[in-house]
Design an enzyme around this catalytic site. Structure first.
Site, mmCIF file in Angstrom:
data_model
loop_
_atom_site.group_PDB
_atom_site.id
_atom_site.type_symbol
_atom_site.label_atom_id
_atom_site.label_comp_id
_atom_site.label_asym_id
_atom_site.label_seq_id
_atom_site.Cartn_x
_atom_site.Cartn_y
_atom_site.Cartn_z
ATOM 1 N N CYS A 48 0.853 -1.189 0.000
ATOM 2 C CA CYS A 48 0.000 0.000 0.000
ATOM 3 C C CYS A 48 0.891 1.242 0.000
ATOM 4 C CB CYS A 48 -0.888 -0.039 1.242
ATOM 5 S SG CYS A 48 -1.840 1.471 1.526
ATOM 6 N N HIS A 49 0.352 2.343 -0.466
ATOM 7 C CA HIS A 49 1.141 3.574 -0.472
ATOM 8 C C HIS A 49 1.536 4.025 0.925
ATOM 9 C CE1 HIS A 49 0.422 3.670 -4.704
ATOM 10 N NE2 HIS A 49 1.340 4.601 -4.768
ATOM 11 N N THR A 50 0.799 3.583 1.924
ATOM 12 C CA THR A 50 1.163 3.954 3.291
ATOM 13 C C THR A 50 2.460 3.251 3.716
ATOM 14 O OG1 THR A 50 -1.179 4.299 3.719
ATOM 15 C CG2 THR A 50 0.245 4.166 5.638
ATOM 16 N N HIS A 70 0.761 -4.122 5.756
ATOM 17 C CA HIS A 70 -0.482 -4.153 6.551
ATOM 18 C C HIS A 70 -1.668 -4.605 5.713
ATOM 19 C CE1 HIS A 70 -0.331 -0.229 4.582
ATOM 20 N NE2 HIS A 70 -1.652 -0.206 4.672
ATOM 21 N N GLU A 71 -1.385 -5.258 4.567
ATOM 22 C CA GLU A 71 -2.470 -5.681 3.675
ATOM 23 C C GLU A 71 -2.288 -7.177 3.385
ATOM 24 O OE1 GLU A 71 -4.265 -2.641 0.529
ATOM 25 O OE2 GLU A 71 -2.763 -3.876 -0.430
ATOM 26 N N CYS A 100 -11.652 -4.286 19.602
ATOM 27 C CA CYS A 100 -11.662 -5.097 20.837
ATOM 28 C C CYS A 100 -13.083 -5.406 21.297
ATOM 29 C CB CYS A 100 -10.877 -4.402 21.935
ATOM 30 S SG CYS A 100 -11.736 -2.999 22.697
ATOM 31 N N CYS A 103 -13.882 -1.375 24.301
ATOM 32 C CA CYS A 103 -13.371 -0.060 24.728
ATOM 33 C C CYS A 103 -14.435 1.017 24.470
ATOM 34 C CB CYS A 103 -12.067 0.280 24.014
ATOM 35 S SG CYS A 103 -12.269 0.758 22.282
ATOM 36 N N CYS A 106 -15.109 1.332 20.708
ATOM 37 C CA CYS A 106 -15.858 0.204 20.139
ATOM 38 C C CYS A 106 -17.317 0.209 20.596
ATOM 39 C CB CYS A 106 -15.199 -1.124 20.522
ATOM 40 S SG CYS A 106 -13.692 -1.466 19.601
ATOM 41 N N CYS A 114 -10.483 2.004 17.473
ATOM 42 C CA CYS A 114 -10.503 1.232 18.725
ATOM 43 C C CYS A 114 -9.330 1.706 19.567
ATOM 44 C CB CYS A 114 -10.366 -0.255 18.405
ATOM 45 S SG CYS A 114 -9.965 -1.325 19.818
ATOM 46 N N ARG A 118 -4.013 0.908 20.066
ATOM 47 C CA ARG A 118 -3.524 1.938 19.152
ATOM 48 C C ARG A 118 -2.256 2.650 19.654
ATOM 49 N NH1 ARG A 118 -1.286 4.466 16.291
ATOM 50 N NH2 ARG A 118 -1.896 5.858 14.587
ATOM 51 N N CYS A 177 -6.700 -3.522 3.477
ATOM 52 C CA CYS A 177 -6.563 -2.062 3.491
ATOM 53 C C CYS A 177 -7.284 -1.377 2.326
ATOM 54 C CB CYS A 177 -5.099 -1.620 3.537
ATOM 55 S SG CYS A 177 -4.991 0.183 3.688
ATOM 56 N N ARG A 371 -2.534 -2.456 -7.655
ATOM 57 C CA ARG A 371 -1.964 -3.160 -6.511
ATOM 58 C C ARG A 371 -1.015 -4.266 -6.986
ATOM 59 N NH1 ARG A 371 -2.601 0.345 -3.107
ATOM 60 N NH2 ARG A 371 -3.570 0.016 -1.062
HETATM 61 N N1 LIG Z 1 -7.256 6.692 5.663
HETATM 62 C C1 LIG Z 1 -6.984 5.419 5.417
HETATM 63 O O1 LIG Z 1 -7.482 4.515 6.111
HETATM 64 C C2 LIG Z 1 -6.088 5.043 4.294
HETATM 65 C C3 LIG Z 1 -5.386 5.997 3.592
HETATM 66 N N2 LIG Z 1 -4.607 5.643 2.529
HETATM 67 C C4 LIG Z 1 -3.974 6.744 1.813
HETATM 68 O O2 LIG Z 1 -4.811 7.029 0.695
HETATM 69 C C5 LIG Z 1 -4.033 7.586 -0.349
HETATM 70 C C6 LIG Z 1 -4.299 6.830 -1.638
HETATM 71 O O3 LIG Z 1 -3.800 5.522 -1.562
HETATM 72 P P1 LIG Z 1 -3.639 4.634 -2.900
HETATM 73 O O4 LIG Z 1 -4.917 4.626 -3.665
HETATM 74 O O5 LIG Z 1 -3.048 3.344 -2.482
HETATM 75 O O6 LIG Z 1 -2.567 5.532 -3.669
HETATM 76 P P2 LIG Z 1 -2.194 5.680 -5.224
HETATM 77 O O7 LIG Z 1 -0.862 6.361 -5.254
HETATM 78 O O8 LIG Z 1 -2.352 4.394 -5.927
HETATM 79 O O9 LIG Z 1 -3.275 6.686 -5.790
HETATM 80 C C7 LIG Z 1 -3.162 8.059 -5.642
HETATM 81 C C8 LIG Z 1 -3.594 8.695 -6.941
HETATM 82 O O10 LIG Z 1 -3.612 10.097 -6.738
HETATM 83 C C9 LIG Z 1 -3.216 10.708 -7.927
HETATM 84 N N3 LIG Z 1 -2.802 12.075 -7.658
HETATM 85 C C10 LIG Z 1 -1.616 12.506 -7.163
HETATM 86 N N4 LIG Z 1 -1.603 13.840 -7.090
HETATM 87 C C11 LIG Z 1 -2.799 14.268 -7.552
HETATM 88 C C12 LIG Z 1 -3.376 15.557 -7.739
HETATM 89 N N5 LIG Z 1 -2.707 16.660 -7.432
HETATM 90 N N6 LIG Z 1 -4.628 15.634 -8.211
HETATM 91 C C13 LIG Z 1 -5.309 14.504 -8.540
HETATM 92 N N7 LIG Z 1 -4.790 13.266 -8.415
HETATM 93 C C14 LIG Z 1 -3.563 13.150 -7.924
HETATM 94 C C15 LIG Z 1 -2.094 9.811 -8.447
HETATM 95 O O11 LIG Z 1 -1.877 9.986 -9.833
HETATM 96 C C16 LIG Z 1 -2.660 8.426 -8.122
HETATM 97 O O12 LIG Z 1 -3.379 7.882 -9.199
HETATM 98 C C17 LIG Z 1 -2.581 7.532 0.132
HETATM 99 O O13 LIG Z 1 -2.269 8.790 0.703
HETATM 100 C C18 LIG Z 1 -2.622 6.469 1.213
HETATM 101 O O14 LIG Z 1 -1.559 6.626 2.132
HETATM 102 C C19 LIG Z 1 -4.520 4.360 2.083
HETATM 103 C C20 LIG Z 1 -5.203 3.380 2.722
HETATM 104 C C21 LIG Z 1 -5.954 3.614 3.941
HETATM 105 N N1 LIG Z 2 1.163 7.243 11.279
HETATM 106 C C1 LIG Z 2 0.540 8.277 10.521
HETATM 107 C C2 LIG Z 2 -0.950 8.046 10.457
HETATM 108 C C3 LIG Z 2 -1.237 7.363 9.192
HETATM 109 C C4 LIG Z 2 -2.724 7.121 9.039
HETATM 110 O O1 LIG Z 2 -3.519 8.020 9.098
HETATM 111 N N2 LIG Z 2 -3.045 5.866 8.834
HETATM 112 C C5 LIG Z 2 -4.400 5.479 8.538
HETATM 113 C C6 LIG Z 2 -4.367 4.222 7.795
HETATM 114 S S1 LIG Z 2 -3.429 4.366 6.319
HETATM 115 C C7 LIG Z 2 -3.464 2.884 5.657
HETATM 116 O O2 LIG Z 2 -2.915 2.647 4.641
HETATM 117 C C8 LIG Z 2 -5.213 5.242 9.786
HETATM 118 O O3 LIG Z 2 -5.766 4.204 10.027
HETATM 119 N N3 LIG Z 2 -5.333 6.231 10.593
HETATM 120 C C9 LIG Z 2 -5.998 6.130 11.848
HETATM 121 C C10 LIG Z 2 -5.047 5.703 12.911
HETATM 122 O O4 LIG Z 2 -5.485 5.457 14.038
HETATM 123 O O5 LIG Z 2 -3.830 5.600 12.620
HETATM 124 C C11 LIG Z 2 0.801 9.647 11.069
HETATM 125 O O6 LIG Z 2 1.272 9.752 12.178
HETATM 126 O O7 LIG Z 2 0.526 10.566 10.314
HETATM 127 ZN ZN LIG Z 3 -2.893 0.845 3.443
HETATM 128 ZN ZN LIG Z 4 -11.936 -1.229 21.098
#
Ligand SMILES: NC(=O)C1=CN([C@@H]2O[C@H](COP(=O)(O)OP(=O)(O)OC[C@H]3O[C@@H](n4cnc5c(N)ncnc54)[C@H](O)[C@@H]3O)[C@@H](O)[C@H]2O)C=CC1
Ligand SMILES: N[C@@H](CCC(=O)N[C@@H](CSC=O)C(=O)NCC(=O)O)C(=O)O
Ligand SMILES: [Zn+2]
Ligand SMILES: [Zn+2]
Length: 382
Positions: A48-50, A70-71, A100, A103, A106, A114, A118, A177, A371
């Site tokens: 993943c990009h993270t 993490h995936e 869990c 908590c 949850c 949760c 964390r 993920c 991916r």
């Molecule tokens: N909040 C959460 O739970 C999670 C957050 N993430 C985050 O989500 C984001 C996306 O993840 P992925 O899809 O795996 O990444 P990815 O890199 O595959 O997709 C990102 C896309 O954004 C585009 N992009 C970049 N700059 C741009 C701009 N200025 N305007 C429009 N498009 C633009 C890229 O061309 C790319 O296609 C990452 O920052 C990742 O860390 C990922 C998984 C879980």
């Molecule tokens: N460690 C980072 C926080 C990154 C972040 O926000 N992670 C997401 C998942 S990204 C998955 O690919 C998330 O779950 N956030 C909630 C959390 O509790 O972490 C930082 O410090 O910026």
């Molecule tokens: Zn991820």
């Molecule tokens: Zn919990």
């Protein structure tokens, strides 16, 4: 009982010794699970990009040396005392968003976050403050409570869910993920049915948001990406329109507001770029538009906008793991995958063996990868 139960396992893992350097395939020792812990044989993992973000050194919680990932998908090898939610042989997905079920978070009914593990998870250690990995005599940190770039990993019992063993782990690992994050963020948005939606960033997360918006019969699903190759991907997953901001004369916000008679009902950032997050807020419809920030931005980055944008009824919010409660809801998403309701196979564009995991990171940067699934090297993997 497995022959390795209670013993330290020696296996291969991709270790990140320091930020900004390629991963190193090493022989590591993985200690047995302690009370409330589960040791998993990881068969497949997505990248993943993270993972890339933390490896780059931009994660404020990044600690090294560490085993990222993490995936993943795998099989329970052994469990510590008191574990009753999974058993040896179960097919499982590790959960970086633990559940869990007891908590404050949850029990709130308001969030999938949760509080149980964390704090220690963010420090790269198990809930008791220690690590289960060593390499060359040094302790190695855990990552996101999962560390799936190791053939064996140890997680909290709250950070793992059993899934139907008939589901392909090679594909369903992606539910750990990216797919769940985007799909959940869309389908769990109250009021999204039939509405207008804009998705910024068409990677695995963005495509999954589009998939969720299509499932909710959204009337307009506008995909925005600076990579022109993403138009075909976005349309395949259900986008009605595609915009490449670099090809516009004016601002992307003005363009979107004009296209939608005043702005979008719902927008999503899946780029991690704080300037895009601002655009995603400001193209929301006055009075009710909601922007969901999903992308992860570097340490120190901040978002800004004129407060007037909020005064006039736009809402900025965010979500992690799509708002999905892993232990309660992930088996249902796996069932949706098995029934054909949820696309998963379509996201896998690249494969690599563990030995070539750095090539998987290069694949990810090349612009035509959604991916890459890493095969952890077990010949008997289903
Ligand atoms: N909040 C959460 O739970 C999670 C957050 N993430 C985050 O989500 C984001 C996306 O993840 P992925 O899809 O795996 O990444 P990815 O890199 O595959 O997709 C990102 C896309 O954004 C585009 N992009 C970049 N700059 C741009 C701009 N200025 N305007 C429009 N498009 C633009 C890229 O061309 C790319 O296609 C990452 O920052 C990742 O860390 C990922 C998984 C879980
Ligand atoms: N460690 C980072 C926080 C990154 C972040 O926000 N992670 C997401 C998942 S990204 C998955 O690919 C998330 O779950 N956030 C909630 C959390 O509790 O972490 C930082 O410090 O910026
Ligand atoms: Zn991820
Ligand atoms: Zn919990």
């Amino acid at each position: 009982m497995s022959s390795t139960e209670g013993k330290t396992i020696t296996c291969k893992a991709a270790v990140a010794w320091e930020a900004g350097k390629p991963l190193s395939i090493e022989t590591v020792e993985v200690a047995p699970p302690r009370d409330g812990e589960v040791r998993i044989k990881i068969l497949y993992t997505g990248i993943c990009h993270t993972d890339d973000y933390t490896l780059s050194g931009k994660d404020s919680e990044g600690v090294f040396p560490v085993i990222l990932g993490h995936e993943g998908g795998g099989v329970v090898e052994s469990v510590g005392a008191g574990v009753d939610n999974v058993k040896v042989g179960d097919h499982v997905i590790p959960l970086y968003t633990a559940e869990c079920k007891k908590c404050k978070f949850c029990l709130s009914g308001k969030t999938n976050l949760c509080g149980a593990v964390r704090a220690t998870q963010g420090k790269g250690v198990m809930p008791d403050g220690t690590v289960r990995f060593t390499c060359k005599g040094k302790e190695v940190f855990h990552f996101m409570g999962t560390s799936t770039f190791s053939q064996y990993t140890v997680v909290s019992q709250y950070s793992v869910v059993a899934i139907d063993p008939a589901a392909s782990l090679e594909k369903s690992c992606l539910l750990g993920c990216g797919i769940t994050t985007g799909y959940g963020a869309a389908v769990k948005t109250p009021g999204i049915e039939g509405s207008t939606v804009a998705v910024f960033g068409i990677g695995c997360v963005g495509l999954s948001i589009i998939q969720g918006a299509r499932a909710k019969n959204c009337s307009k699903i506008i995909a925005i990406d600076v990579n022109p190759k993403k138009e075909e991907w976005a349309k395949k997953f259900g986008a009605t329109d595609f915009i490449n901001p670099t090809e516009l004369k004016g601002s992307v916000v003005d363009h979107l507001v004009e296209m939608t008679d005043g702005g979008l009902d719902f927008t999503f950032d899946a780029t991690g770029n704080v300037h895009v997050m601002r655009q995603a807020l400001e193209c929301c419809h006055k009075g009710w538009g909601v922007c969901n920030v999903i992308g992860v931005a570097p340490a120190g980055a901040e978002i800004s906008t004129r407060p007037f944008q909020l005064v006039t009824g736009r809402v900025w919010k965010g979500s992690a793991f799509g708002g999905v409660k892993g232990r309660t809801e992930l088996p249902g998403l796996v069932a949706d995958y098995q029934s054909g309701k949820l696309w998963v196979d379509q996201f896998v564009t690249h494969h690599q063996p563990l030995e070539k995991i750095n090539q998987g990171f290069d694949d990810m940067h090349a612009g035509d990868c959604i991916r890459c699934v890493v095969n952890m090297g077990f010949n008997d993997a289903p």
